[in-house]
Each structure stands twice: as structure tokens, then as C-alpha cells.
Motif scaffolding. Structure first.
Motif, PDB file in Angstrom:
ATOM      1  N   VAL A 101     102.420 -80.682  27.529  1.00  0.00           N
ATOM      2  CA  VAL A 101     103.510 -80.088  26.760  1.00  0.00           C
ATOM      3  C   VAL A 101     103.738 -80.997  25.559  1.00  0.00           C
ATOM      4  CG1 VAL A 101     105.922 -79.376  26.736  1.00  0.00           C
ATOM      5  CG2 VAL A 101     104.570 -79.082  28.814  1.00  0.00           C
ATOM      6  N   ILE A 111     101.054 -76.131  26.299  1.00  0.00           N
ATOM      7  CA  ILE A 111     102.164 -75.642  25.502  1.00  0.00           C
ATOM      8  C   ILE A 111     102.406 -76.640  24.372  1.00  0.00           C
ATOM      9  CG2 ILE A 111     104.627 -75.053  25.464  1.00  0.00           C
ATOM     10  CD1 ILE A 111     104.321 -74.316  28.434  1.00  0.00           C
ATOM     11  N   LEU A 138     104.763 -71.667  21.754  1.00  0.00           N
ATOM     12  CA  LEU A 138     106.120 -71.784  21.210  1.00  0.00           C
ATOM     13  C   LEU A 138     106.389 -70.706  20.169  1.00  0.00           C
ATOM     14  CD1 LEU A 138     106.213 -75.669  20.673  1.00  0.00           C
ATOM     15  CD2 LEU A 138     106.933 -74.385  22.694  1.00  0.00           C
ATOM     16  N   ARG A 167     113.148 -78.025  22.993  1.00  0.00           N
ATOM     17  CA  ARG A 167     112.331 -76.902  23.479  1.00  0.00           C
ATOM     18  C   ARG A 167     111.170 -77.409  24.340  1.00  0.00           C
ATOM     19  NH1 ARG A 167     110.311 -71.777  21.964  1.00  0.00           N
ATOM     20  NH2 ARG A 167     108.872 -71.199  23.643  1.00  0.00           N
ATOM     21  N   GLU A 199     110.283 -76.630  28.334  1.00  0.00           N
ATOM     22  CA  GLU A 199     108.969 -76.196  28.828  1.00  0.00           C
ATOM     23  C   GLU A 199     108.425 -77.167  29.883  1.00  0.00           C
ATOM     24  OE1 GLU A 199     107.648 -73.404  28.176  1.00  0.00           O
ATOM     25  OE2 GLU A 199     108.731 -72.710  26.408  1.00  0.00           O
ATOM     26  N   HIS A 254     110.190 -76.489  33.122  1.00  0.00           N
ATOM     27  CA  HIS A 254     109.657 -75.300  33.777  1.00  0.00           C
ATOM     28  C   HIS A 254     108.343 -75.630  34.498  1.00  0.00           C
ATOM     29  CE1 HIS A 254     112.770 -72.942  32.156  1.00  0.00           C
ATOM     30  NE2 HIS A 254     112.222 -72.610  31.000  1.00  0.00           N
TER      31      HIS A 254
END
Length: 478
Positions: A156, A178, A206, A218, A222, A225
Motif C-alpha cells: 500500500v 494499492i 485510488l 487514504r 487501505e 482494510h
């Protein structure tokens, strides 16, 4: 007779059915047992999180001496684990250090010796060799190693190891990507993260977002999650923030807070940069919180470090007492924070002064995952982290940067051996020698006073050049 025969036949079949049933139950029990063993083994495996800041300098945390930046979550992480004072990035700029983390190899060995795409200086005395501008998929990454041990792997954040998608994380062992693509910085830290340069694009994963959404937050959402989705299986989360790289941007409320806190005489004075570090710390706090909420804190190893020293251009930060900053051969360019918290391994509130370097993460993580010490150019830190007063069996640490940097740095190589550091500058074949224990600011060049020590270290450096096949800067025939 027929009835008896029928009866015997039925009795025989009944025994066969019973035997089959017993065999089925035994096989089912064995299969279930194996499944439970695998599940228990997965539960015993330690999760691994690497939080990798971008351009974060050695003094850019409260626990490393900042007099302005507030980092309570990272400070707490340091209190709960081991804080290393002599930790180094593999290079003075980002892409080489990231390649070194992924592979456990020196940037010189990989021939990834500058950030991708680097700078072109046509009028300099020397020119850069033909270095590699991607991480070859033939290289084995830490993500690929961990997949062998049953880990789910995710990145991420920032990748910056190749322009073409074929070199992006999905092709280097990551199940989830991500935010990782060709760029090394966002156009803007606010959605859609393009800023005034639409060519920078929105990082993958994104594309959908909300107005005024902040990139650091942000990415943290992520990453959270990813942890929650994979809480029942061992996971490797590589969380390389774009922060605190330029452009300097953050929510205005944080900027105003640091403007109010700023006073004359402080070493650190930039309120926007301070606010970016504050947001980074909030991210770390959230990750620690999610691990606690999911009951994973007791079996999750966390490593926190940076890809190179702090940027001193445009008065972004100040690495004092270290000399210079990002791009430089001196300590300010390569010495970085490094914190490790490993349940059942690291003691609490301990400081370690043994020199370590980016490549050490690779064998440390493979050993943690039960894959053994896969030591390429790095050394496993497991024994050191258990006993921070011990020493690593390593002859030296090396750097090789055959490039020019906009901060003024010229092509160089360097070696640290014990307390001694030698820097070789290629433009004029000049050597500088420092004793870091007595002179952490590298203010007293001892090369002319200690010719024997200078020659000794130079010879070790030259052997390393040959062993790694390090590419040298070339004479510019402009």
C-alpha cells in the motif's frame, strides 16, 4: 440354503460398509487434523508489517531528537521495541534503497544506483554509467519469498521501481497492490492526487475518492482494510508512504497548529513539513490501533524506517548534528531512523548502536517467517534485536552513487567499518576519512593525518567494487 447364503452375503456387505465407514471417518479425522494443524501453524506464524517513510531524516522524530515534530505513536513504538541509532539507507536516494529492501542486495549489485528516471547533467565532469531503471522480474523479492511460506502479500503506497507495468508490484510477488506504480511522488497529496501535472496520474487502486481526501490518510485506510481482510491468515504488509516527500502539503488545521507552536531558536522550523510528519504519525497510530482491535498485536512484527536522509534543500528539514542531507555522501544523506517491535523477541525501551542497513530487512524477515536466514548482502538482525548489545558479524557497509544530485553531491562511493567512514569522490579521486564516534558531524577530515587507515579502507572498498561489479562514472567527452 439360499436364505443362509443371502444372510452371509448381507453380513459380508455390512462388514464392508462398516469398514468403509470407519476408514472414511479415520481419513476425515486425519484430514481435519491436518487442516487444524495447518490452521494452528498459520496462527503461529508472525505477521509482518514494514512501514517505510520517504525522505524522513534521522532527527525527524521526537524520539530521535526533534524539537518541533510531534510523533507520539512512533515514539510509543520505539518504547515498546528497539530503536537503532546507527541505521542506514542503502542509498542516498529512493529507488535504489527500495530495490535493496525488496531483494536484500546492494544497489550496486543490482545496477539500480539512482532514482528512476534520475537526472541528466550534460555539462558535468563525469557522466553516469548505463544503470538499470527497473527491478528485474528475475530478482527474487521478499514478497515472493514470503508467499512460499503461505503469506498473503500486499503493498500500500509507493513502488517507484520501473516505468512499465510489467515491473510493478503484481509481478514481484504481491497479491495486492494499492498505490504502487511508476511515479515516486504524487502530483498532489489531495484527491485525485494529480495536482497540476495530469501526466503523474492517480496511483492504482485510488481512482475513486472524495474531494479533499488526503493521501496519507487514504493509504492508511487501505492498509487497515488489508489487515482486517487477512487477519485469519499470515500476512506481509509493505506500507511505503509517499510522505514526507515533496510536494509539501497537508490539512490546513495541522499547519496552523505547527505555526502556533513554532518559535525562534528551534532546529526544526518548517510548519508544513512538521504537519506532514504529524499525519504520518497518525497513520502509524491507526495501524497499531487496528492490530489491537483485531487481536493481532501480539503476533505482528513491525519495522519502521526511511529510504534516505532528510531533504535539506529549500529548508525542508535540518539533519543536525549530521552533515548535509538527501543526495549527499555524508551522514545526513544516508543515516535514518529504524525501529523494530517483534513480540517475544525485542526487549522494551532499548537503544542499539550497532550499524545496520536496508538490506538487513530481507534476511531478518525470512528468518521470522521460518524460511531461514536468506542473507544476500544483508545480515539477519534477529540475534541483535534479541540482544541489542551484541554485534553483527559484518566487515563493513558500503554505498555507491556514481551520479550527480541537485543538492550538489558529486559521484562517490563510501564505506563504514566500525567507527570509521571513508568517502571516495570520483571527480578528483579524493578520499575523506572520519571517525563517527568522535565526529558524528563529519567536520574533521583525517585522511591526510591517518594515511594508513585511509589506504586500508580504500583497499577494502576497491575489493567490494570488484566483487559487486559496481559500475563507475565515465569521463564526459562533451
Amino acid at each position: 440354503m439360499n436364505q443362509k447364503k443371502y444372510h452371509n452375503c448381507w453380513f459380508t456387505n455390512d462388514r464392508v460398509h462398516m469398514a468403509a465407514l470407519i476408514l472414511f471417518l479415520l481419513l476425515f479425522a486425519e484430514s481435519t487434523g491436518r487442516s487444524n494443524i495447518r490452521k494452528e501453524a498459520a496462527q503461529r506464524k508472525i505477521n509482518i508489517v514494514v512501514i517505510y517513510a520517504d525522505d524522513l531524516g534521522w532527527t525527524d522524530l521526537s524520539c530521535y531528537g526533534s524539537d518541533l515534530y510531534e510523533t507520539p505513536a512512533i515514539d510509543k513504538l520505539a518504547r515498546e521495541g528497539v530503536k537503532l541509532t546507527d541505521a542506514y539507507a542503502a542509498c542516498t536516494v529512493c529507488s535504489p534503497s527500495r530495490a535493496a529492501l525488496m531483494t536484500g542486495k546492494y544497489p550496486a549489485r543490482l545496477r539500480i544506483t539512482d532514482w528512476i528516471e534520475g537526472y541528466n547533467y550534460p555539462d558535468t565532469k563525469l557522466k553516469a554509467p548505463g544503470w538499470t531503471m527497473y527491478l528485474d522480474t528475475a530478482e527474487t523479492t521478499i514478497a515472493e519469498e514470503l508467499k512460499k511460506a503461505g503469506y498473503t502479500t500486499g503493498i500500500v503506497g509507493k513502488w517507484h521501481l520501473g516505468e512499465k507495468p510489467v515491473y510493478w508490484p503484481e509481478h514481484h510477488g504481491f497479491d495486492v497492490n494499492i498505490g504502487g506504480y511508476k511515479r515516486g511522488r504524487p502530483g498532489s497529496y489531495f484527491y485525485p492526487y494529480k495536482g497540476k501535472n495530469p501526466d503523474l496520474g492517480t496511483p492504482p487502486g485510488l481512482e475513486k475518492g472524495n474531494d479533499h481526501e488526503y493521501l496519507t490518510y487514504r493509504l492508511t485506510e487501505e492498509a487497515s482494510h488489508f489487515i482486517r481482510r487477512n487477519k485469519n491468515d499470515p500476512f506481509f504488509l509493505y506500507f511505503p508512504h509517499y510522505a514526507v516527500h515533496t510536494p509539501l502539503q497537508t490539512p490546513d488545521s495541522l499547519i496552523q497548529y505547527y505555526k502556533g507552536k513554532n518559535k525562534k531558536g528551534r532546529q526544526h522550523r518548517n510548519p508544513v513539513y512538521a504537519a506532514m510528519i504529524h499525519a504520518l504519525d497518525q497513520s502509524v497510530a491507526r495501524i497499531l490501533e487496528v492490530l489491537e482491535e483485531e487481536g493481532l498485536a501480539g503476533r505482528t512484527a513491525i519495522f519502521f524506517t526511511s529510504d534516505n536522509g532528510g531533504l535539506v534543500l529549500r529548508e525542508v528539514t535540518d539533519n543536525t548534528p549530521l552533515r548535509a542531507g538527501k543526495g549527499s555522501a555524508y551522514e545526513g544523506g544516508v543515516r535514518v531512523p529504524f525501529i523494530a517491535r517483534i513480540p517475544g523477541v525485542t526487549p522494551e525501551s532499548v537503544t542499539c548502536s550497532e550499524p545496520v542497513v536496508t538490506m538487513d530487512l530481507f534476511p531478518t524477515i525470512t528468518e521470522l517467517a521460518g524460511l531461514g536466514k536468506k542473507e544476500n548482502d544483508g545480515k539477519s538482525l534477529m540475534d541483535l534485536l534479541k540482544d541489542p548489545q551484541s554485534e553483527l558479524d559484518r566487515p563493513a557497509i558500503f554505498w555507491h552513487y556514481p551520479h550527480y544530485h541537485p543538492g550538489g553531491a558529486t559521484p562517490y562511493s563510501a564505506i563504514r567499518q566500525g567507527d570509521w567512514k571513508l568517502i571516495h569522490f570520483f571527480e578528483d579521486n579524493r578520499d575523506e576519512l572520519y571517525n563517527l564516534k568522535e565526529d558524528i558531524g563529519e567536520s574533521r577530515d583525517l585522511a591526510s593525518w591517518m594515511a594508513d587507515k585511509t589506504l586500508e579502507l580504500k583497499q577494502v572498498l576497491e575489493l567490494w567494487w570488484r566483487e559487486t561489479k559496481a559500475q563507475m562514472p565515465l569521463k564526459n567527452l562533451r
